[in-house]
Scaffold this active site. Structure first.
Site, PDB file in Angstrom:
ATOM      1  N   ASN A   1      37.774  -0.863  -8.550  1.00  0.00           N
ATOM      2  CA  ASN A   1      36.430  -1.565  -8.039  1.00  0.00           C
ATOM      3  C   ASN A   1      36.698  -3.142  -8.514  1.00  0.00           C
ATOM      4  O   ASN A   1      36.330  -3.482  -9.367  1.00  0.00           O
ATOM      5  CB  ASN A   1      35.331  -1.013  -8.952  1.00  0.00           C
ATOM      6  CG  ASN A   1      33.902  -1.412  -8.522  1.00  0.00           C
ATOM      7  OD1 ASN A   1      34.070  -2.457  -7.779  1.00  0.00           O
ATOM      8  ND2 ASN A   1      32.950  -1.295  -9.441  1.00  0.00           N
TER       9      ASN A   1
ATOM     10  N   LYS B   1      34.631  -5.213  -7.455  1.00  0.00           N
ATOM     11  CA  LYS B   1      33.236  -6.029  -7.691  1.00  0.00           C
ATOM     12  C   LYS B   1      33.310  -7.194  -6.755  1.00  0.00           C
ATOM     13  O   LYS B   1      33.906  -7.128  -5.548  1.00  0.00           O
ATOM     14  CB  LYS B   1      32.848  -6.081  -9.372  1.00  0.00           C
ATOM     15  CG  LYS B   1      33.362  -4.885 -10.032  1.00  0.00           C
ATOM     16  CD  LYS B   1      32.846  -5.035 -11.242  1.00  0.00           C
ATOM     17  CE  LYS B   1      33.050  -3.694 -12.103  1.00  0.00           C
ATOM     18  NZ  LYS B   1      32.518  -3.829 -13.256  1.00  0.00           N
TER      19      LYS B   1
ATOM     20  N   HIS C   1      26.217   2.365  -9.380  1.00  0.00           N
ATOM     21  CA  HIS C   1      27.038   1.602 -10.508  1.00  0.00           C
ATOM     22  C   HIS C   1      25.972   0.749 -11.416  1.00  0.00           C
ATOM     23  O   HIS C   1      25.004   0.390 -10.976  1.00  0.00           O
ATOM     24  CB  HIS C   1      27.978   0.633  -9.860  1.00  0.00           C
ATOM     25  CG  HIS C   1      29.011  -0.171 -10.833  1.00  0.00           C
ATOM     26  ND1 HIS C   1      28.466  -0.997 -11.853  1.00  0.00           N
ATOM     27  CD2 HIS C   1      30.213   0.250 -10.873  1.00  0.00           C
ATOM     28  CE1 HIS C   1      29.410  -1.160 -12.459  1.00  0.00           C
ATOM     29  NE2 HIS C   1      30.515  -0.647 -12.188  1.00  0.00           N
TER      30      HIS C   1
ATOM     31  N   GLU D   1      25.740  -1.967 -12.703  1.00  0.00           N
ATOM     32  CA  GLU D   1      25.774  -3.544 -12.369  1.00  0.00           C
ATOM     33  C   GLU D   1      24.580  -3.534 -11.082  1.00  0.00           C
ATOM     34  O   GLU D   1      23.640  -4.268 -11.179  1.00  0.00           O
ATOM     35  CB  GLU D   1      26.972  -4.122 -11.933  1.00  0.00           C
ATOM     36  CG  GLU D   1      27.786  -4.415 -13.139  1.00  0.00           C
ATOM     37  CD  GLU D   1      29.265  -4.394 -12.876  1.00  0.00           C
ATOM     38  OE1 GLU D   1      29.700  -4.397 -11.776  1.00  0.00           O
ATOM     39  OE2 GLU D   1      30.212  -4.417 -13.944  1.00  0.00           O
TER      40      GLU D   1
ATOM     41  N   GLU E   1      30.694   6.076 -16.810  1.00  0.00           N
ATOM     42  CA  GLU E   1      31.141   4.653 -17.418  1.00  0.00           C
ATOM     43  C   GLU E   1      29.859   4.330 -18.262  1.00  0.00           C
ATOM     44  O   GLU E   1      28.831   3.766 -17.893  1.00  0.00           O
ATOM     45  CB  GLU E   1      30.938   3.763 -16.046  1.00  0.00           C
ATOM     46  CG  GLU E   1      31.952   4.069 -14.826  1.00  0.00           C
ATOM     47  CD  GLU E   1      32.147   2.551 -14.027  1.00  0.00           C
ATOM     48  OE1 GLU E   1      33.280   2.316 -14.084  1.00  0.00           O
ATOM     49  OE2 GLU E   1      31.059   2.007 -13.599  1.00  0.00           O
TER      50      GLU E   1
ATOM     51  N   GLY F   1      33.470  -3.945 -18.958  1.00  0.00           N
ATOM     52  CA  GLY F   1      33.850  -5.392 -19.120  1.00  0.00           C
ATOM     53  C   GLY F   1      33.843  -6.121 -20.433  1.00  0.00           C
ATOM     54  O   GLY F   1      33.884  -7.274 -20.404  1.00  0.00           O
TER      55      GLY F   1
ATOM     56  N   SER G   1      36.211  -0.558 -19.313  1.00  0.00           N
ATOM     57  CA  SER G   1      37.544  -1.554 -19.771  1.00  0.00           C
ATOM     58  C   SER G   1      38.840  -0.542 -20.080  1.00  0.00           C
ATOM     59  O   SER G   1      39.550  -0.694 -21.095  1.00  0.00           O
ATOM     60  CB  SER G   1      37.138  -1.794 -21.480  1.00  0.00           C
ATOM     61  OG  SER G   1      36.023  -2.763 -21.395  1.00  0.00           O
TER      62      SER G   1
HETATM   63  P1  13P Z   1      35.859  -2.884 -16.555  1.00  0.00           P
HETATM   64  O1  13P Z   1      37.119  -2.129 -16.226  1.00  0.00           O
HETATM   65  O2  13P Z   1      35.989  -4.329 -16.027  1.00  0.00           O
HETATM   66  O3  13P Z   1      35.234  -2.492 -17.694  1.00  0.00           O
HETATM   67  O4  13P Z   1      34.867  -2.262 -15.379  1.00  0.00           O
HETATM   68  C1  13P Z   1      34.548  -0.875 -15.322  1.00  0.00           C
HETATM   69  C2  13P Z   1      33.626  -0.973 -14.063  1.00  0.00           C
HETATM   70  O5  13P Z   1      32.594  -1.341 -14.081  1.00  0.00           O
HETATM   71  C3  13P Z   1      34.200  -0.150 -12.746  1.00  0.00           C
HETATM   72  O6  13P Z   1      33.447   0.257 -12.030  1.00  0.00           O
END
Ligand code: 13P
Length: 253
Positions: free
Chosen positions: A9, A11, A98, A100, A171, A177, A217
């Site tokens: 992903n 983003k 997601h 976010e 997640e 992150g 992560s």
């Molecule tokens: P990270 O791997 O940067 O923690 O992000 C995970 C994520 O949100 C994947 O959709």
């Protein structure tokens, strides 16, 4: 047997040049190292680059996912991208739910249910994300939260055929992150719980076949441990999917 799935992903990262050169290099390495397609690798670049990415990946075992779709089918919704537009350029996977999108773009379970319905109508495979905040875990509410997220969205689907279009991504928000990963045991416990909810609702057959991915992560050092758990069928990777070497190590884990 379930295939192991790794999804990048990206983003809101990687411009045109970075996207195309990453994909060309990845294909070259797959070819040279004879990485087989027992593992399924999916990349989710930004909207503007899905079309060119699809052309680059034609005929390969790699596929693409969009990071979002609009809950409306078409019409006067400035700035939105519809499921039918994505289908018209050969995209048939999408990430929905997601954290976010829930946090920064106010996507509620109601909106997500509408997105699910549109996505299924257009034949999309849906990578659906669920997970609790740090505070919810502190209060030991993680199981309740995840159950509610599913009950208000995915569990509205009544047919087994619809359910077969889902990949679930657990997640935990506190792990996204942050460099703080769930331990393999914490993740396995949650994944087993999620699978049990699907078994209760839809039966063993479809639920045992469903891929449940972990995200938060993941890196080249912790991936092997996480992926070796019985109910962890791969990963949804953010930061560590942006660098080709790290991402390759994760795929090989
Ligand atoms: P990270 O791997 O940067 O923690 O992000 C995970 C994520 O949100 C994947 O959709």
């Amino acid at each position: 047997m379930k295939k192991k799935i790794v999804i990048a992903n990206w983003k809101m990262n990687h411009d045109f040049y970075e996207t195309t050169s990453f994909l060309r290099n990845l294909l070259k390495i797959f070819f040279e190292k004879k990485i087989n397609n027992k593992k399924k690798v999916i990349i989710a670049p930004s909207f503007p680059f899905l079309h060119i990415s699809n052309q680059i990946l034609q005929g390969s075992s790699l596929s693409l996912a969009a990071q979002n779709i609009c809950q409306m089918e078409n019409g006067s919704y400035t700035g939105e991208v519809s499921a039918s537009m994505l289908r018209s350029i050969g995209i048939h996977k999408v990430i929905l739910g997601h954290s976010e999108r829930r946090k920064y773009f106010s996507e509620t379970n109601d909106i997500l249910l509408k997105k699910i319905k549109i996505a299924l109508k257009y034949g999309f495979h849906i990578i659906f994300c669920i997970g609790e905040t740090a505070l919810e875990r502190e209060k030991n509410e993680q199981f309740l939260i995840v159950k509610k997220q599913l009950e208000e969205t995915v569990f509205h689907c009544s047919s087994l055929e619809e359910i077969s279009y889902f990949i679930i991504a657990y997640e935990p928000i506190w792990a996204i992150g942050t460099g703080k990963t769930a331990t393999s045991e914490e993740a396995q416990t949650m994944h087993r719980y999620i699978r049990s909810l699907f078994i209760d609702k839809y039966g063993e057959k479809v639920s045992q076949k469903m891929s449940i991915l972990y995200g938060g992560s993941i890196n080249d050092l912790n991936a092997r441990n996480l992926f070796s758990q019985e109910d962890i069928d791969g990963g949804l990777v953010g930061n560590s999917s942006l660098e080709i070497e790290k991402f390759l190590k994760i795929i090989q884990s």
